[in-house]
Design an enzyme around this catalytic site. Structure first.
Site, PDB file in Angstrom:
ATOM      1  N   TYR A  15     -18.077  16.136 -15.603  1.00 48.65           N
ATOM      2  CA  TYR A  15     -18.421  14.713 -15.576  1.00 48.65           C
ATOM      3  C   TYR A  15     -19.417  14.422 -14.437  1.00 48.65           C
ATOM      4  O   TYR A  15     -19.250  14.903 -13.312  1.00 48.65           O
ATOM      5  CB  TYR A  15     -17.123  13.896 -15.416  1.00 48.65           C
ATOM      6  CG  TYR A  15     -17.371  12.461 -15.039  1.00 48.65           C
ATOM      7  CD1 TYR A  15     -18.146  11.637 -15.840  1.00 48.65           C
ATOM      8  CD2 TYR A  15     -16.849  11.938 -13.865  1.00 48.65           C
ATOM      9  CE1 TYR A  15     -18.400  10.331 -15.476  1.00 48.65           C
ATOM     10  CE2 TYR A  15     -17.092  10.625 -13.496  1.00 48.65           C
ATOM     11  CZ  TYR A  15     -17.874   9.833 -14.314  1.00 48.65           C
ATOM     12  OH  TYR A  15     -18.135   8.542 -13.946  1.00 48.65           O
ATOM     13  N   ARG A  55       0.835  -1.211   0.000  1.00 51.24           N
ATOM     14  CA  ARG A  55       0.000   0.000   0.000  1.00 51.24           C
ATOM     15  C   ARG A  55       0.869   1.260   0.000  1.00 51.24           C
ATOM     16  O   ARG A  55       0.568   2.263  -0.644  1.00 51.24           O
ATOM     17  CB  ARG A  55      -0.963  -0.013   1.197  1.00 51.24           C
ATOM     18  CG  ARG A  55      -1.725   1.284   1.360  1.00 51.24           C
ATOM     19  CD  ARG A  55      -2.978   1.189   2.223  1.00 51.24           C
ATOM     20  NE  ARG A  55      -2.896   0.288   3.347  1.00 51.24           N
ATOM     21  CZ  ARG A  55      -2.229   0.534   4.478  1.00 51.24           C
ATOM     22  NH1 ARG A  55      -1.574   1.667   4.630  1.00 51.24           N
ATOM     23  NH2 ARG A  55      -2.218  -0.348   5.463  1.00 51.24           N
ATOM     24  N   ASP A 110      -8.866  18.201 -14.310  1.00 46.27           N
ATOM     25  CA  ASP A 110      -9.156  16.859 -14.817  1.00 46.27           C
ATOM     26  C   ASP A 110      -8.762  16.828 -16.294  1.00 46.27           C
ATOM     27  O   ASP A 110      -9.437  17.413 -17.141  1.00 46.27           O
ATOM     28  CB  ASP A 110     -10.650  16.553 -14.619  1.00 46.27           C
ATOM     29  CG  ASP A 110     -11.016  15.136 -15.034  1.00 46.27           C
ATOM     30  OD1 ASP A 110     -10.311  14.564 -15.888  1.00 46.27           O
ATOM     31  OD2 ASP A 110     -12.008  14.602 -14.510  1.00 46.27           O
ATOM     32  N   LYS A 162      -9.535   5.633 -19.029  1.00 50.32           N
ATOM     33  CA  LYS A 162      -9.881   6.101 -20.374  1.00 50.32           C
ATOM     34  C   LYS A 162      -8.676   5.992 -21.313  1.00 50.32           C
ATOM     35  O   LYS A 162      -8.164   4.911 -21.505  1.00 50.32           O
ATOM     36  CB  LYS A 162     -10.432   7.520 -20.257  1.00 50.32           C
ATOM     37  CG  LYS A 162     -11.510   7.680 -19.182  1.00 50.32           C
ATOM     38  CD  LYS A 162     -12.717   6.842 -19.510  1.00 50.32           C
ATOM     39  CE  LYS A 162     -13.924   7.019 -18.646  1.00 50.32           C
ATOM     40  NZ  LYS A 162     -13.862   6.779 -17.231  1.00 50.32           N
TER      41      LYS A 162
HETATM   42  C1  LIG Z   1     -13.646  13.326 -17.228  1.00 46.28           C
HETATM   43  C2  LIG Z   1     -13.733  12.196 -16.253  1.00 46.28           C
HETATM   44  N1  LIG Z   1     -13.159  12.327 -15.050  1.00 46.28           N
HETATM   45  C3  LIG Z   1     -13.220  11.339 -14.134  1.00 46.28           C
HETATM   46  C4  LIG Z   1     -13.903  10.166 -14.380  1.00 46.28           C
HETATM   47  C5  LIG Z   1     -13.972   9.106 -13.324  1.00 46.28           C
HETATM   48  O1  LIG Z   1     -13.128   8.064 -13.640  1.00 46.28           O
HETATM   49  P1  LIG Z   1     -13.313   6.540 -13.135  1.00 46.28           P
HETATM   50  O2  LIG Z   1     -14.540   6.023 -13.808  1.00 46.28           O
HETATM   51  O3  LIG Z   1     -12.052   5.901 -13.576  1.00 46.28           O
HETATM   52  O4  LIG Z   1     -13.464   6.579 -11.662  1.00 46.28           O
HETATM   53  C6  LIG Z   1     -14.511   9.989 -15.625  1.00 46.28           C
HETATM   54  C7  LIG Z   1     -15.251   8.741 -15.912  1.00 46.28           C
HETATM   55  O5  LIG Z   1     -15.975   8.649 -16.871  1.00 46.28           O
HETATM   56  C8  LIG Z   1     -14.433  11.028 -16.585  1.00 46.28           C
HETATM   57  O6  LIG Z   1     -15.008  10.918 -17.782  1.00 46.28           O
END
Ligand SMILES: Cc1ncc(COP(=O)(O)O)c(C=O)c1O
Length: 381
Positions: free
Chosen positions: A102, A50, A174, A199
């Site tokens: 998101y 961890r 992000d 992604k």
């Molecule tokens: C722009 C964006 N940020 C964060 C996330 C969250 O990611 P995760 O699904 O890997 O937790 C997503 C998920 O679709 C996303 O599209």
């Protein structure tokens, strides 16, 4: 040669560590161990998985290098990365966030983080004056998502960083949609760059992962402490898959982006479509701003059907894309934002933001673009 001087095509392949230091194996092995021997009772470089392990270290270094940062942190999901970055704030602090973002982030920011005693103000990030006006004496963070999701609202990163620095506020961005190959937030002054590595970075729809990168040693120390203390870390196997996915990031992204560009133009001419949103098109209102801070339009676009009642028949007919709330895979992924990626957002907020029931988001994969078009054209009303 200092690896930071390598061009992206070389960096994604060779990464920080490109072979096993012990055997010379072409990939760093999956160190599937929870704990590490302490010779003579003393911990070595790694003591407990961890806190750190060679598989995670390898991929954290790789993404940090790609982002132009010094410290990377890999988590069990993108949301764990977002939550861990925002854990730099504490109870009593105030955070400013965009309205259009998101759906999972919206859920975290509206339902979870307020319970930790952090106040959140949602505002229109298209107007820097509104951001300045939202600042109060407890504001400690500004969270950016640009281009936003699914409306592709572009935020002026440099403008926000200037406001934040003047007011001693941390900035989080992000960068999931753009990846460090197209947008480099740390170089624009952002404190923490955040990824859902589920992604494009992973790229094969086979892992859930998140990564944060910073080049501020003080923030890095705090994030390291939280990562170890909270424990939402990426498993060794998923670290391996992420590192493997990264190796083809550049070729995947370029191929997908080229097809997205072509599909955006073809969709724009289709009579069933009322609106197409893609930063690469000349009719994209914030094209100039986007290209002042990013080097490409990306591989995701949104389009709206004139008749929202035709969404279901499109989803029933289309064959190639996976229909799912995700993006960034080698396969195309079609999302009905209203019911999938933004299900956590109340209908009235979606309507206000223009996320209508006829809006679809297409993450373009690396299939042949003519096959993708034939499939789309046949499924469109
Ligand atoms: C722009 C964006 N940020 C964060 C996330 C969250 O990611 P995760 O699904 O890997 O937790 C997503 C998920 O679709 C996303 O599209």
């Amino acid at each position: 040669m200092d690896k930071t001087n390598y061009k992206p095509a070389t960096l994604v392949v060779h990464q920080g560590t490109d072979r096993d230091p012990f055997t010379g194996a072409a990939t760093v092995p999956i160190y599937q161990a929870s704990t590490y021997h302490h010779p003579d009772g003393q911990p070595g470089e790694f003591d407990y998985a961890r806190s750190g392990n060679p598989s995670r270290q390898q991929v954290e270094d790789a993404v940090a290098l790609l982002e132009g940062g010094t410290h990377g942190f890999a988590y069990a999901s993108g949301m764990a990365a977002i939550g861990s970055a925002l854990a730099l704030l504490k109870s009593g602090d105030h955070l400013i966030v965009p309205e259009d973002l998101y759906g999972g982030s919206y859920r975290y920011l509206t339902r979870l983080i307020p319970d930790l005693g952090i106040d959140v103000t949602f505002t229109d990030f298209g107007d820097l004056n509104k951001i300045s006006a939202a600042i109060n004496d407890r504001t400690r963070g500004i969270f950016i998502e640009t281009p936003s999701n699914p409306q592709f609202q572009v935020t002026d990163i440099r403008g926000i960083v200037a406001i934040a620095r003047e007011n001693d506020i941390l900035t989080f961005l992000d960068n999931t949609f753009m990846t460090p190959l197209l947008q480099r937030p740390l170089e624009l002054g952002v404190d923490v760059s955040i990824h859902s590595a589920t992604k494009f970075l992973g790229g094969h729809s086979d892992i859930l992962a998140g990564v944060n990168v910073t080049k501020d040693p003080v923030l890095a120390k705090k994030m390291r402490r939280f990562q170890n203390g909270f424990g939402a870390v990426l498993s060794p196997f998923d670290c391996f898959l992420l590192s493997r996915g990264l190796k083809t990031l550049k070729v995947r992204l370029e191929a997908a982006q080229q097809s997205a560009d072509e599909l955006a133009d073809r969709l724009a001419d289709h009579p069933a479509i009322s609106r197409i949103i893609y930063p690469g098109r000349d009719d994209f209102p914030q094209k100039k701003l986007h290209f002042s801070q990013a080097s490409g339009p990306g591989a995701v676009l949104s389009f709206e059907l004139k008749d929202k009642d035709k969404v279901n028949s499109l989803l029933e007919t289309i064959k190639l894309p996976i229909i799912a709330p995700s993006l960034g895979g080698v396969e195309s992924i079609l999302t009905h934002c209203w019911s999938m990626s933004h299900a956590a957002m109340p209908a009235e907020v979606k309507n206000r933001l223009g996320i209508g029931e006829g809006l679809l988001r297409l993450s373009v994969g690396i299939e042949d673009v003519d096959d993708l078009w034939e499939d789309l054209d046949a499924a469109l009303p």
